[in-house]
Design a protein around this motif. Structure first.
Motif, PDB file in Angstrom:
ATOM      1  N   MET A 106     -23.728  -2.902  -4.226  1.00 32.89           N
ATOM      2  CA  MET A 106     -24.525  -2.134  -3.286  1.00 32.89           C
ATOM      3  C   MET A 106     -23.865  -0.776  -3.101  1.00 32.89           C
ATOM      4  N   ALA A 107     -24.650   0.273  -3.170  1.00 29.31           N
ATOM      5  CA  ALA A 107     -24.133   1.620  -2.978  1.00 29.31           C
ATOM      6  C   ALA A 107     -23.655   1.807  -1.540  1.00 29.31           C
ATOM      7  N   LEU A 108     -22.589   2.551  -1.379  1.00 25.68           N
ATOM      8  CA  LEU A 108     -22.023   2.799  -0.052  1.00 25.68           C
ATOM      9  C   LEU A 108     -23.081   3.304   0.923  1.00 25.68           C
ATOM     10  N   GLN A 109     -23.939   4.202   0.483  1.00 28.02           N
ATOM     11  CA  GLN A 109     -24.940   4.781   1.375  1.00 28.02           C
ATOM     12  C   GLN A 109     -26.001   3.776   1.822  1.00 28.02           C
ATOM     13  N   ASP A 110     -26.058   2.621   1.170  1.00 27.91           N
ATOM     14  CA  ASP A 110     -26.995   1.566   1.561  1.00 27.91           C
ATOM     15  C   ASP A 110     -26.383   0.547   2.508  1.00 27.91           C
ATOM     16  N   GLN A 111     -25.077   0.640   2.744  1.00 23.05           N
ATOM     17  CA  GLN A 111     -24.389  -0.337   3.581  1.00 23.05           C
ATOM     18  C   GLN A 111     -24.503   0.040   5.055  1.00 23.05           C
ATOM     19  N   PRO A 112     -24.916  -0.899   5.906  1.00 19.20           N
ATOM     20  CA  PRO A 112     -24.974  -0.612   7.339  1.00 19.20           C
ATOM     21  C   PRO A 112     -23.562  -0.500   7.910  1.00 19.20           C
ATOM     22  N   ALA A 113     -23.440   0.294   8.961  1.00 17.53           N
ATOM     23  CA  ALA A 113     -22.131   0.509   9.580  1.00 17.53           C
ATOM     24  C   ALA A 113     -22.308   0.772  11.065  1.00 17.53           C
ATOM     25  N   TYR A 114     -21.199   0.701  11.785  1.00 17.80           N
ATOM     26  CA  TYR A 114     -21.160   1.059  13.200  1.00 17.80           C
ATOM     27  C   TYR A 114     -19.990   1.996  13.438  1.00 17.80           C
ATOM     28  N   ILE A 115     -20.172   2.896  14.380  1.00 18.44           N
ATOM     29  CA  ILE A 115     -19.071   3.610  15.006  1.00 18.44           C
ATOM     30  C   ILE A 115     -19.027   3.064  16.426  1.00 18.44           C
ATOM     31  N   ILE A 116     -17.874   2.561  16.819  1.00 20.55           N
ATOM     32  CA  ILE A 116     -17.738   1.885  18.109  1.00 20.55           C
ATOM     33  C   ILE A 116     -16.595   2.525  18.894  1.00 20.55           C
ATOM     34  N   LYS A 117     -16.830   2.753  20.170  1.00 13.77           N
ATOM     35  CA  LYS A 117     -15.783   3.228  21.074  1.00 13.77           C
ATOM     36  C   LYS A 117     -15.647   2.211  22.195  1.00 13.77           C
ATOM     37  N   MET A 118     -14.406   1.813  22.454  1.00 11.00           N
ATOM     38  CA  MET A 118     -14.132   0.896  23.562  1.00 11.00           C
ATOM     39  C   MET A 118     -12.930   1.412  24.346  1.00 11.00           C
ATOM     40  N   ARG A 119     -13.030   1.343  25.650  1.00 12.11           N
ATOM     41  CA  ARG A 119     -11.922   1.731  26.533  1.00 12.11           C
ATOM     42  C   ARG A 119     -11.441   0.483  27.270  1.00 12.11           C
ATOM     43  N   ALA A 120     -10.199   0.129  27.037  1.00 13.94           N
ATOM     44  CA  ALA A 120      -9.608  -1.029  27.706  1.00 13.94           C
ATOM     45  C   ALA A 120      -9.246  -0.680  29.149  1.00 13.94           C
ATOM     46  N   LYS A 121      -9.175  -1.702  29.972  1.00 17.99           N
ATOM     47  CA  LYS A 121      -8.631  -1.522  31.311  1.00 17.99           C
ATOM     48  C   LYS A 121      -7.188  -1.031  31.153  1.00 17.99           C
ATOM     49  N   PRO A 122      -6.690  -0.263  32.132  1.00 18.66           N
ATOM     50  CA  PRO A 122      -5.330   0.283  32.000  1.00 18.66           C
ATOM     51  C   PRO A 122      -4.302  -0.801  31.627  1.00 18.66           C
ATOM     52  N   GLY A 123      -3.527  -0.490  30.602  1.00 18.32           N
ATOM     53  CA  GLY A 123      -2.467  -1.390  30.162  1.00 18.32           C
ATOM     54  C   GLY A 123      -2.909  -2.488  29.211  1.00 18.32           C
ATOM     55  N   LEU A 124      -4.215  -2.611  28.933  1.00 20.58           N
ATOM     56  CA  LEU A 124      -4.700  -3.681  28.064  1.00 20.58           C
ATOM     57  C   LEU A 124      -5.075  -3.173  26.665  1.00 20.58           C
ATOM     58  N   GLY A 125      -4.726  -1.936  26.365  1.00 25.29           N
ATOM     59  CA  GLY A 125      -5.055  -1.364  25.067  1.00 25.29           C
ATOM     60  C   GLY A 125      -4.469  -2.149  23.904  1.00 25.29           C
ATOM     61  N   ASP A 126      -3.207  -2.540  24.009  1.00 23.74           N
ATOM     62  CA  ASP A 126      -2.580  -3.278  22.905  1.00 23.74           C
ATOM     63  C   ASP A 126      -3.335  -4.572  22.609  1.00 23.74           C
ATOM     64  N   LYS A 127      -3.723  -5.292  23.645  1.00 25.43           N
ATOM     65  CA  LYS A 127      -4.463  -6.537  23.458  1.00 25.43           C
ATOM     66  C   LYS A 127      -5.825  -6.275  22.817  1.00 25.43           C
ATOM     67  N   LEU A 128      -6.507  -5.214  23.246  1.00 25.02           N
ATOM     68  CA  LEU A 128      -7.792  -4.847  22.660  1.00 25.02           C
ATOM     69  C   LEU A 128      -7.638  -4.549  21.172  1.00 25.02           C
ATOM     70  N   PHE A 129      -6.628  -3.779  20.808  1.00 23.00           N
ATOM     71  CA  PHE A 129      -6.407  -3.438  19.407  1.00 23.00           C
ATOM     72  C   PHE A 129      -6.077  -4.674  18.576  1.00 23.00           C
ATOM     73  N   GLU A 130      -5.278  -5.581  19.133  1.00 18.83           N
ATOM     74  CA  GLU A 130      -4.945  -6.826  18.422  1.00 18.83           C
ATOM     75  C   GLU A 130      -6.186  -7.666  18.168  1.00 18.83           C
ATOM     76  N   LEU A 131      -7.014  -7.854  19.183  1.00 13.18           N
ATOM     77  CA  LEU A 131      -8.224  -8.669  19.035  1.00 13.18           C
ATOM     78  C   LEU A 131      -9.215  -8.035  18.068  1.00 13.18           C
ATOM     79  N   ALA A 132      -9.411  -6.726  18.189  1.00  7.75           N
ATOM     80  CA  ALA A 132     -10.360  -6.053  17.308  1.00  7.75           C
ATOM     81  C   ALA A 132      -9.913  -6.130  15.850  1.00  7.75           C
ATOM     82  N   THR A 133      -8.635  -5.929  15.614  1.00  2.00           N
ATOM     83  CA  THR A 133      -8.117  -5.990  14.248  1.00  2.00           C
ATOM     84  C   THR A 133      -8.217  -7.405  13.692  1.00  2.00           C
ATOM     85  N   ALA A 134      -7.830  -8.392  14.473  1.00  2.18           N
ATOM     86  CA  ALA A 134      -7.914  -9.790  14.024  1.00  2.18           C
ATOM     87  C   ALA A 134      -9.363 -10.163  13.724  1.00  2.18           C
TER      88      ALA A 134
END
Length: 102
Positions: A1-29
């Motif tokens: 499948m050509a890259l231009q045919d692949q669906p994608a998302y751009i996502i922005k999420m803001r964690a509660k203060p101090g929970l950024g590391d946990k958010l990044f771990e969960l999203a990556t996993a």
């Protein structure tokens, strides 16, 4: 499948203060477990370590739909939503170009 045919998302999420590391771990996993994307970038804002940006490119429309309707998606969504300070932003896109090409 050509890259231009692949669906994608751009996502922005803001964690509660101090929970950024946990958010990044969960999203990556979650991205690694899902197997529905053939490329993704998860980035942290320099000025706010609790803000995550994700550019996720799905292998196909079918792979995107299968992931979005999977138990893994429900599990991750519930965990991630609990960490957020505000609703996430998600924009549906299709990539135009990327390097490396494969």
């Amino acid at each position: 499948m050509a890259l231009q045919d692949q669906p994608a998302y751009i996502i922005k999420m803001r964690a509660k203060p101090g929970l950024g590391d946990k958010l990044f771990e969960l999203a990556t996993a979650g991205m690694e477990k899902s197997g529905s994307s053939d490329r993704f970038i998860i980035a942290r804002e320099d000025d706010d370590p609790d803000v995550l940006w994700n550019m996720e490119v799905f292998k196909s429309g079918e792979a995107k739909d299968a992931y979005e309707n999977s138990p893994l998606a429900d599990e991750l969504r519930d965990e991630i939503i609990g960490l957020l300070a505000e609703p996430p932003m998600r924009i549906a896109v299709h990539p135009y170009s990327a390097l490396p090409a494969a």
